[in-house]
Design an enzyme around this catalytic site. Sequence first.
Site, short mmCIF file in Angstrom:
data_model
loop_
_atom_site.label_atom_id
_atom_site.label_comp_id
_atom_site.label_asym_id
_atom_site.label_seq_id
_atom_site.Cartn_x
_atom_site.Cartn_y
_atom_site.Cartn_z
N ARG A 139 0.82 -1.22 0.00
CA ARG A 139 0.00 0.00 0.00
C ARG A 139 0.85 1.26 0.00
NH1 ARG A 139 -3.14 -3.73 3.12
NH2 ARG A 139 -1.76 -3.19 4.82
N GLU A 172 4.26 -7.86 13.68
CA GLU A 172 3.49 -8.31 14.82
C GLU A 172 3.02 -9.75 14.68
OE1 GLU A 172 0.77 -5.41 12.53
OE2 GLU A 172 2.87 -5.92 12.62
#
Length: 191
Positions: free
Chosen positions: A73, A110
């Site tokens: 993105r 994460e």
Amino acid sequence: MAPTPIDGNRYATARAALNDKIRKVPDFPEEGVLFEDLTPVLADPAALNIVIAEMATASRKLGADVVGGLDARGFLLGSAVAYELGMGILAIRKKGKLPPPVITQEYTTEYSTAALEIPADGVDVTGKRVVLVDDVLATGGTLVAARNLIERAGGSVAGYVVVLEVEGLGGREKLGDAPLVVLTEEHPDAA
């Protein structure tokens, strides 16, 4: 690290457009995580124009020579920002997407481990000030890996410009001294 201020009224407009368009998806990609989907922002011409204008303003203020867009993105956002500023974009790719030779930097997210790459030749960032553009700051692993790539290639990171930040994951603390602009964050001087 204190956020870098951008123009008050325009900034408030960008924040309002984002808050109105971001789709919030609970328990994705895993239980307990609130995923903030920017797809509706990217699909809405007015919201996208505001976001790109604010990211470009921030990148200009940070002294960008080149925009670094992070896969994937960050490519969409970074390309539009670079076009707005009349400069080039360095596509910082996921491992295995570029032909050799490349410079590779591994990092943890994460959820997993990964690696980013930039061309080892054909694109010269030596002495250039690169502003790193991405959609989200979470743990900071991706942006730190990108910074390491830029530094290894002889450039420097002038700052980071992201649309939103997932708080509580410690990403901001890992970025070092370069300024950070988060479009969805309220700044004290944004009136």
